[in-house]
Design an enzyme around this catalytic site. Sequence first.
Site, PDB file in Angstrom:
ATOM      1  N   GLY A 703     -30.430  23.266 -20.050  1.00  0.00           N
ATOM      2  CA  GLY A 703     -29.558  23.032 -19.238  1.00  0.00           C
ATOM      3  C   GLY A 703     -30.243  22.002 -18.074  1.00  0.00           C
ATOM      4  N   GLU A 704     -31.561  22.585 -17.820  1.00  0.00           N
ATOM      5  CA  GLU A 704     -32.129  21.922 -16.597  1.00  0.00           C
ATOM      6  C   GLU A 704     -33.371  21.103 -16.923  1.00  0.00           C
ATOM      7  OE1 GLU A 704     -31.437  23.346 -13.409  1.00  0.00           O
ATOM      8  OE2 GLU A 704     -30.454  25.179 -13.887  1.00  0.00           O
TER       9      GLU A 704
END
Length: 737
Positions: A703-704
């Site tokens: 996600g990051e």
Amino acid sequence: MTQTLPETTTTRESVVGKPVDRVDGTAKTTGEARFTAEFSHPDLTHAALVHATVSRGRITAIDTSAASAVPGVVTVLTHHNAPALKSPRKVTPTDLSTMASGTSVNYLNTDEVHWDGQPIAVVVAESALAAREAAALVRVTYETAESTVDFTAEEPAAKPQKNNLVMQGSAKKGDAEAAFTAAPVKVDRRFTTPPLHHNAIEPHATLAVWDGDRLTVHDATQSIDWLRSHLALRFGIPTRSVRVIAPFVGGGFGGKGFIWAGTILTALAARATGRPVRLVLTRESVYRTVGGRTPSTQRVALGARTDGTLTSLIHTSVTRLGRVGGTPEAVTSQSKHLYAAENILVRQNLVELDLVSNAAMRAPGEAIGTFALEASIDELAYELGMDPIELRMHNEPERNPIDGKQFARRHLREAYRVGAERFGWADRTPEPRSMRDGRWLVGMGVASAFHPSMLFVANVVVRLSVDGTVLVHCGLQEMGMGSATVQAQVAADALGVPVESVRVEYGDSTLPMAPGAGGSMQTASVANSLLAACEKLERKLTKLGRSPQESPAAVLAREGLPSLEVSVGSDTRLGRMAGQLRFMSKFLMDQRRWMKAALGAHFCEVRVDPDTGEVRVSRWTASFDVGRVLNAKTATSQLKGGIVMGIGMALAEQTLIDPRNGRIMNPSLAEYHVPVHADIPPIDITYLDEPDPTMPLGLVGIGEVSITGVAGAIANAIHHATGKRIRDLPITLDKLL
């Protein structure tokens, strides 16, 4: 929230890694999915906030008469008549939910003002229109106090950030300053990045209902469990008396991982009026009350031998906190891990300002830190006359550079090789301004992506029924990344059942506790517990005499059992304490043994108009080393989304703050510019799919990482196209003319 997988998989072959359709795809595309603001309740009222217009001071008078006279107004709550709240607790590692408070302010229980935009009154009315009309009529008089709001002016007063268990404020190896001074080739540069805001499609919204001392809250939150604990604390009721419901969240990027004024004041207003209250923040109110990414100034100094060997890497930063709270960002995190420099110094510094507290925003710290580091590496490559990829690979470490720990898994060389081939890096001519397409200057740039990975505690319950269906209970959050989909795939493979027979119930605090959706840790954390639960279930089936050819459902039918249920973890007080201890012990053990991270290589092509300075990102290839990928479709979507967000950070986004009074000057999407479809090129995503042996199923978290390195790659491509180095984000037309 319960969703069933569409019937697209009919065999029992492995589905982990396959592009299984999202379980909520149909619900979202047909409008069936209900977000927080779409829930209703009998006798519902609506709320609107009144914001302070000074950055620091005290309220001396507040006139609500005109507001109260608006037809439909139920009440106007101020510090004179609001119910009492308990103050937030200080952060403690024994209760991680204490990290969730956006600020330390006890809203409407004080006449003090701590930033321009602080909510100082709440209007409750029969309609949202009446509430907003009345809120505009509240008149406030202040006794102002001296405030500090100018980040640039306060930078010299920054103080060193202290080390803690989660984040290092400083670290060193050798004498980096002396090595830099002695280096034959060096670059020493200053970079700046502006404040940024998350701008999720769904604004923050809350619906609160009290039934005696029991509170039910629908909320657009990334952290159901922490919100539940925080509300119980603030209102002085047992945690079991609070229910938080969040079946769908329309984006968060970190901003919805904390509890801000809107949520607290909606529950406060519902208690005061004895009626259900819904508050949907206007886009402007989101800016005024929800913290965004900190601004930063950074220094990166690199010293090298003439063959490109890094002898010194220095990376320092200054960021801000609000005087009433905020979250430090790991700006120098990647600089401890990406390059095998012989001497390293990283140091983070903080200033406190009278502004709304900053908060985590996608890859907090690394997103802006990789911009400065990767742009500096590119500059050093030009100083050395080396290819930027060659310089990176020449300094690719075998072990973690700063402390010598082993990498749990690291295949960045392969990611660069694959990405360069797909992108066509070999077609690049190295000289700036050497490539054109008609009137456009063409440039190519690269940068590394980096984000650490970790596991949190998650509790799950798995029930196998005699009809062959499997039900997974876990209070995880779904913000569009496909959380329930991938967990259904995990359970299906672990139990050897068709994926369409698995249902995942999520998005409700009555379900077993899950960590917040942030830090790229929710999927791995839940999968870790889900695998353990499935193993317990398999052991029970084995005790019942299951043969290799016998299906789980057949075992239950043979034994006359309607279902079989197992759990991992407990939501009791003792169970939570045990979970916290498990987390801390594993976290500390992993910290000592391994360096775990998601990595990647970005390849960017830009076109720049030499007359107007217009920049167009024309092509993008990204190659990631992110462990095992659970769902090829949702993973690709997540990785593309981070790149899009990074393009906005590099070329358009900035929150403008008046240095005289601390007021945000562009609190809307009309004035805060985010990318639109025309700004985004085709994005080619590839990943190595190499499992991390220290993580459940070998997954790492995605996600990051994809936003990290993006701004650096764009800045490097712009330099290649134009010969100009832009070290201050965003890279707008005026900086290129």
